[in-house]
Design a protein around this motif. Structure first.
Motif, PDB file in Angstrom:
ATOM      1  N   TYR A   1      23.647  52.185 -30.056  1.00  0.00           N
ATOM      2  CA  TYR A   1      24.387  53.429 -30.261  1.00  0.00           C
ATOM      3  C   TYR A   1      23.590  54.564 -29.621  1.00  0.00           C
ATOM      4  N   PRO A   2      24.234  55.418 -28.821  1.00  0.00           N
ATOM      5  CA  PRO A   2      23.487  56.454 -28.089  1.00  0.00           C
ATOM      6  C   PRO A   2      22.681  57.365 -29.012  1.00  0.00           C
ATOM      7  N   ASP A   3      21.387  57.461 -28.746  1.00  0.00           N
ATOM      8  CA  ASP A   3      20.523  58.317 -29.559  1.00  0.00           C
ATOM      9  C   ASP A   3      20.988  59.769 -29.516  1.00  0.00           C
ATOM     10  N   SER A   4      21.562  60.172 -28.387  1.00  0.00           N
ATOM     11  CA  SER A   4      21.986  61.565 -28.224  1.00  0.00           C
ATOM     12  C   SER A   4      23.134  61.936 -29.152  1.00  0.00           C
ATOM     13  N   PHE A   5      23.833  60.942 -29.695  1.00  0.00           N
ATOM     14  CA  PHE A   5      24.957  61.212 -30.591  1.00  0.00           C
ATOM     15  C   PHE A   5      24.525  61.240 -32.059  1.00  0.00           C
ATOM     16  N   VAL A   6      23.214  61.178 -32.285  1.00  0.00           N
ATOM     17  CA  VAL A   6      22.687  61.213 -33.649  1.00  0.00           C
ATOM     18  C   VAL A   6      21.769  62.418 -33.795  1.00  0.00           C
ATOM     19  N   LYS A   7      21.935  63.156 -34.884  1.00  0.00           N
ATOM     20  CA  LYS A   7      21.031  64.270 -35.161  1.00  0.00           C
ATOM     21  C   LYS A   7      20.405  64.070 -36.533  1.00  0.00           C
ATOM     22  N   ASP A   8      19.165  64.505 -36.642  1.00  0.00           N
ATOM     23  CA  ASP A   8      18.417  64.363 -37.886  1.00  0.00           C
ATOM     24  C   ASP A   8      18.311  65.733 -38.542  1.00  0.00           C
ATOM     25  N   SER A   9      18.987  65.902 -39.653  1.00  0.00           N
ATOM     26  CA  SER A   9      18.985  67.193 -40.344  1.00  0.00           C
ATOM     27  C   SER A   9      17.726  67.402 -41.183  1.00  0.00           C
ATOM     28  N   GLY A  10      16.876  66.381 -41.235  1.00  0.00           N
ATOM     29  CA  GLY A  10      15.696  66.458 -42.080  1.00  0.00           C
ATOM     30  C   GLY A  10      15.887  65.710 -43.384  1.00  0.00           C
ATOM     31  N   TYR A  11      17.145  65.498 -43.728  1.00  0.00           N
ATOM     32  CA  TYR A  11      17.468  64.762 -44.951  1.00  0.00           C
ATOM     33  C   TYR A  11      18.188  63.452 -44.633  1.00  0.00           C
ATOM     34  N   ILE A  12      19.042  63.521 -43.607  1.00  0.00           N
ATOM     35  CA  ILE A  12      19.841  62.352 -43.273  1.00  0.00           C
ATOM     36  C   ILE A  12      20.210  62.405 -41.792  1.00  0.00           C
ATOM     37  N   GLU A  13      20.307  61.247 -41.172  1.00  0.00           N
ATOM     38  CA  GLU A  13      20.780  61.184 -39.797  1.00  0.00           C
ATOM     39  C   GLU A  13      22.305  61.162 -39.810  1.00  0.00           C
ATOM     40  N   GLU A  14      22.906  61.971 -38.959  1.00  0.00           N
ATOM     41  CA  GLU A  14      24.359  62.014 -38.892  1.00  0.00           C
ATOM     42  C   GLU A  14      24.816  62.176 -37.451  1.00  0.00           C
ATOM     43  N   VAL A  15      26.087  61.915 -37.231  1.00  0.00           N
ATOM     44  CA  VAL A  15      26.659  62.034 -35.891  1.00  0.00           C
ATOM     45  C   VAL A  15      26.749  63.512 -35.517  1.00  0.00           C
ATOM     46  N   VAL A  16      26.604  63.810 -34.226  1.00  0.00           N
ATOM     47  CA  VAL A  16      26.464  65.195 -33.763  1.00  0.00           C
ATOM     48  C   VAL A  16      27.737  66.031 -33.866  1.00  0.00           C
ATOM     49  N   HIS A  17      28.878  65.381 -34.101  1.00  0.00           N
ATOM     50  CA  HIS A  17      30.151  66.112 -34.068  1.00  0.00           C
ATOM     51  C   HIS A  17      31.158  65.387 -34.947  1.00  0.00           C
ATOM     52  N   PRO A  18      32.071  66.096 -35.580  1.00  0.00           N
ATOM     53  CA  PRO A  18      33.107  65.423 -36.373  1.00  0.00           C
ATOM     54  C   PRO A  18      34.010  64.552 -35.496  1.00  0.00           C
ATOM     55  N   GLN A  19      34.737  63.658 -36.126  1.00  0.00           N
ATOM     56  CA  GLN A  19      35.685  62.816 -35.403  1.00  0.00           C
ATOM     57  C   GLN A  19      36.726  63.677 -34.694  1.00  0.00           C
ATOM     58  N   MET A  20      37.089  63.279 -33.473  1.00  0.00           N
ATOM     59  CA  MET A  20      38.136  63.985 -32.740  1.00  0.00           C
ATOM     60  C   MET A  20      39.493  63.749 -33.404  1.00  0.00           C
ATOM     61  N   LYS A  21      40.352  64.744 -33.308  1.00  0.00           N
ATOM     62  CA  LYS A  21      41.710  64.584 -33.827  1.00  0.00           C
ATOM     63  C   LYS A  21      42.577  63.789 -32.860  1.00  0.00           C
ATOM     64  N   PHE A  22      42.242  63.849 -31.569  1.00  0.00           N
ATOM     65  CA  PHE A  22      43.015  63.100 -30.579  1.00  0.00           C
ATOM     66  C   PHE A  22      42.204  62.941 -29.300  1.00  0.00           C
ATOM     67  N   ALA A  23      42.655  61.995 -28.469  1.00  0.00           N
ATOM     68  CA  ALA A  23      42.059  61.770 -27.153  1.00  0.00           C
ATOM     69  C   ALA A  23      43.181  61.496 -26.163  1.00  0.00           C
TER      70      ALA A  23
END
Length: 304
Positions: free
Chosen positions: A167-189
């Motif tokens: 899974y691309p490391d760039s799509f994960v951010k560490d808030s200091g408490y938990i790792e989460e995805v950098v952006h919410p799910q898209m509504k459409f593509a």
């Protein structure tokens, strides 16, 4: 209640050998049409949840291409190939990755760099409501939608244990408490002349489980660059790929080749209907499963 300046924001991903700037120019007619369909409030037809109107954002892929990436070389190269190579060298030609191999299963070189650029755009210019791409950008749009879905990281972890892509490391951010995805799910593509990345097992986690984000696929009936088979591979990788019964078609054909029909009224209407449906602002059902929308040749946009 939506804030008065909230806009419908779409991430626009260009095709191979293009740039954000060139894609913006080539989709100028589409932008103009969408502005008319999604105007700011209080104009008629505005989206109640997006009273600020529409905003499109055009990043440029990080991989600078040269002639060898685009045209054949060696004894089989033609004079036309040489001319095209010169044009590539002189123009802004970029890609989200380079395809390696002469046949399936292909591998993609530099994909991590492409995702880094997209992830940076998501964080610096987001949030976005949807993602739209052409050709390689259409393939990337499907991947981005997939990466942002709940449970996708776990799917990548399972696939990685069997030799799949990380899974691309760039799509994960560490808030200091938990790792989460950098952006919410898209509504459409939305994919124009897009395709599934490859049959290579490296990339199966993008498509297994299937992409749940609603996705519209626009395919050229005589596209000789991206075959219908490759485009339908992406369609089949989406939940309800062709659309829900009684709803807007998720697969639309135009009678041209490898280009985005940005000013053709039937195809703009299909895009608008799809967006309104997935945002819950259509006001009615319609469509049906996969369809071919007719357009006169004189109404078609110029290929690119």
């Amino acid at each position: 209640m939506a804030t008065p300046d909230r806009k419908l924001r779409i991430l626009m991903l260009h095709g191979f050998t293009q740039s954000g700037h060139s894609f913006e120019i080539k989709t100028k007619a589409l932008k103009k049409s969408l502005d008319k369909h999604f105007p700011p409030a209080p104009k008629p037809g505005h989206l109640k949840h997006y009273p600020g109107g529409l905003e499109l954002v055009y990043p440029t892929a990080p991989i600078r291409l040269d002639a060898h990436d685009v045209v054949p070389s060696g004894p089989n190269a033609t004079e036309a190939d040489s001319r095209r190579g010169e044009q590539v060298e002189e123009s802004e030609s970029y890609g989200w990755w380079r395809r390696k191999g002469d046949s399936e299963p292909y591998s993609n070189e530099g994909m991590e760099r492409g995702f880094e650029t997209i992830a940076s755009t998501l964080q610096e210019s987001g949030p976005f409501d949807g993602v739209l791409g052409f050709s390689q950008g259409g393939a990337a749009a499907g991947m981005v939608a997939s990466l942002l879905e709940p449970g996708r990281r776990e799917a990548f972890e399972k696939a990685q244990a069997k030799g799949g892509m990380r899974y691309p490391d760039s799509f994960v951010k560490d808030s200091g408490y938990i790792e989460e995805v950098v952006h919410p799910q898209m509504k459409f593509a939305v994919s124009y002349s897009g395709f599934g990345a490859s049959t290579n097992d490296l990339y199966q986690a993008f498509y297994e489980p299937k992409i749940g984000t609603p996705m519209l696929h626009v395919i050229g009936s005589v596209d000789t660059v991206v075959s219908e088979e490759r485009s339908l591979r992406l369609v089949d990788s989406c939940v309800g790929g062709k659309g829900l019964e009684g709803g807007v078609s998720r697969v639309v054909y135009h009678p041209g080749g490898h280009f985005l029909p940005s000013s053709g009224k039937p195809y703009v209407a299909a895009l608008v209907a799809f967006i309104r449906e997935v945002l819950g602002e259509d006001g009615k059902g319609g469509g049906g499963e996969g369809g071919k929308v007719e357009e006169r040749v004189e109404d078609m946009d110029v290929p690119f």
